[in-house]
Scaffold this active site. Structure first.
Site, PDB file in Angstrom:
ATOM      1  N   ASP A 146       0.816  -1.213   0.000  1.00 54.26           N
ATOM      2  CA  ASP A 146       0.000   0.000   0.000  1.00 54.26           C
ATOM      3  C   ASP A 146       0.849   1.263   0.000  1.00 54.26           C
ATOM      4  OD1 ASP A 146      -2.815   1.403   0.861  1.00 54.26           O
ATOM      5  OD2 ASP A 146      -1.135   2.254   1.974  1.00 54.26           O
ATOM      6  N   VAL A 174      -5.154   2.587  -0.138  1.00 53.48           N
ATOM      7  CA  VAL A 174      -5.187   1.864  -1.411  1.00 53.48           C
ATOM      8  C   VAL A 174      -5.638   0.424  -1.180  1.00 53.48           C
ATOM      9  CG1 VAL A 174      -3.849   1.095  -3.403  1.00 53.48           C
ATOM     10  CG2 VAL A 174      -3.430   3.355  -2.433  1.00 53.48           C
ATOM     11  N   ASP A 175      -5.158  -0.189  -0.116  1.00 51.97           N
ATOM     12  CA  ASP A 175      -5.626  -1.529   0.250  1.00 51.97           C
ATOM     13  C   ASP A 175      -7.129  -1.528   0.512  1.00 51.97           C
ATOM     14  OD1 ASP A 175      -3.427  -3.184   0.042  1.00 51.97           O
ATOM     15  OD2 ASP A 175      -2.778  -2.899   2.106  1.00 51.97           O
ATOM     16  N   VAL A 176      -7.587  -0.535   1.270  1.00 57.11           N
ATOM     17  CA  VAL A 176      -9.009  -0.457   1.618  1.00 57.11           C
ATOM     18  C   VAL A 176      -9.868  -0.354   0.364  1.00 57.11           C
ATOM     19  CG1 VAL A 176     -10.782   0.984   2.712  1.00 57.11           C
ATOM     20  CG2 VAL A 176      -8.638   0.521   3.920  1.00 57.11           C
ATOM     21  N   GLY A 179      -9.952  -3.519  -1.652  1.00 59.11           N
ATOM     22  CA  GLY A 179     -10.885  -4.469  -1.054  1.00 59.11           C
ATOM     23  C   GLY A 179     -12.324  -4.167  -1.431  1.00 59.11           C
TER      24      GLY A 179
END
Length: 402
Positions: A146, A174-176, A179
């Site tokens: 991320d 960015v990960d969130v 997802g």
């Protein structure tokens, strides 16, 4: 924990095989679980998901990070580097509706789970691959992190003070978002399966998500050819839209149109600003950003945050306090919206966690399972879903396959 409504969750009856770790994939799996799916989280024996060790803080040996993104799942430990583990994985895939994985490119294929294999053996399964850079392009083989993607995607370049250095977001944003994109794409694929009867391969990656998150900033560049810059807490296209000091702290103001600006100016005792050629229209205010922001700061410093917020909200001007995380999680509105929940956990006891951020009145989302202990459901899954005997399970445990 919430007891499901008789109608059950929207995804009740669907099974998800969650082969992911860290954040983007586990968050996707948790959302599917919140919607009612039976989510089986597969973890390496002995170690589990990396985030089980990410801390402090820990509570009764369980990391807060892991607890925050793995509810509504059953944990199965499986050594997929072993042939016997790969055979069990193949059997589980045949029993599921959705397979979510975030391995390096080619890992699942190395174990025999290719798209061709899925087409022949599990044609209704939806495979969602979450990677760092996607399956094509010059950087496809790179692992995704991320923090690095915030830097490479341009997001970091637009965060921070105007004259300061680029700054990352406070969470792995960015990960969130990846997802969220993964979950959204899976739901679309499930809807398409109702029409076609077939599953499909869904691909999302951190790089694409980071680029997409530039949204209006990207559009501004693509239209004008002028690169973006940092505005601190400000907005590139709207003024006033930032934070300002008050007599006892700071507050956020977000004026979205000229009518709101006129009411804002009148409320803070500067009604003449709405008739000033420098400030009357939003393009004028953007062009005179520094002058206007300075004048607003001087005006707001004469009063306290709470008093200004009361007056401005009464006038229909969007504004709010700058809460700490503690303030936000203990806010009366947060509690009224059940965005902090307390659930029973087998080791922790009463566990507080963030609630479910969406409401569905016909098929309610629920918290039915606490984040699992490592391997908590291994025997249950192998016995109930695959029909393994106690003797066979003992053999697999002795062979360190589970």
């Amino acid at each position: 924990m919430t007891k499901p409504d008789k109608a059950g969750g929207a995804l009740e009856g669907l099974r998800v095989l969650d082969l992911t770790r860290i954040l983007a994939g586990p968050m996707c799996g948790q959302m599917l679980g919140d919607m009612g799916a039976d989510v089986i989280k597969v973890e390496p024996p002995g170690t589990g998901d990396d985030t089980r060790t990410w801390g402090p803080p820990f509570v009764e040996g369980e990391s807060a990070y892991f607890l925050g993104i793995n509810r509504n799942k059953r944990s199965l430990t499986l050594n997929m580097a072993e042939k016997a583990g790969q055979e069990i994985l193949a059997q589980l895939v045949k029993k599921c509706d959705v397979l979510v994985e975030n391995f390096k490119l080619g890992t699942l294929e190395k174990w025999g789970i290719t798209n061709d294999w899925l087409e022949k053996n599990a044609p209704r399964v939806i495979r969602c691959s979450i990677t760092g850079y996607g399956s094509s392009g010059p950087d496809a083989a790179l692992p995704g992190y991320d923090f690095i993607l915030q830097a490479e995607s341009g997001l970091m370049s637009i965060c921070g003070e105007q004259d300061g250095t680029p700054t990352k977001y406070g969470v792995a944003i960015v990960d969130v978002v990846t997802g969220l994109y993964a979950c959204n794409s899976i739901l679309a694929a499930l809807a398409a399966r109702e029409r076609t009867g077939r599953g499909q391969h869904v691909e999302v990656c951190l790089y694409d998500s980071g680029i997409a998150m530039l949204i209006n900033v990207a559009s501004n560049y693509l239209v004008s050819g002028k690169d973006a810059r940092r505005f601190g807490n400000g907005h590139p296209s709207i003024v006033p839209y930032t934070t300002y000091p008050t007599a006892d702290g700071m507050m956020a103001v977000a004026v979205g149109n000229d009518g709101q600006f006129a009411r804002f100016a009148e409320t803070i005792g500067r009604g003449e600003w709405a008739r000033d050629a420098r400030f009357a229209r939003n393009p004028d205010r953007v062009g005179n950003r520094d002058v206007l922001d300075g004048l607003i700061a001087q005006a707001l410093e004469s009063g306290k945050t709470a008093a200004w917020i009361e007056k401005l909200r009464a006038a229909g001007v969007p504004c709010g306090p700058i809460n700490s995380v503690s303030d936000a999680l203990n806010d009366a509105h947060t509690l009224a919206r059940e965005m902090v929940r307390t659930i029973p956990h087998p080791k922790v006891g009463d566990l507080k966690m963030v609630g479910i951020p969406f409401r569905m009145n016909g098929t309610p989302a629920t918290i039915r399972r606490a984040p699992p202990l490592l391997g908590q459901h291994t025997e249950e899954v192998l016995a109930d879903e695959l029909g393994f005997s106690a003797t066979r399970i003992a053999e697999l445990r002795a062979g360190k396959v589970i």
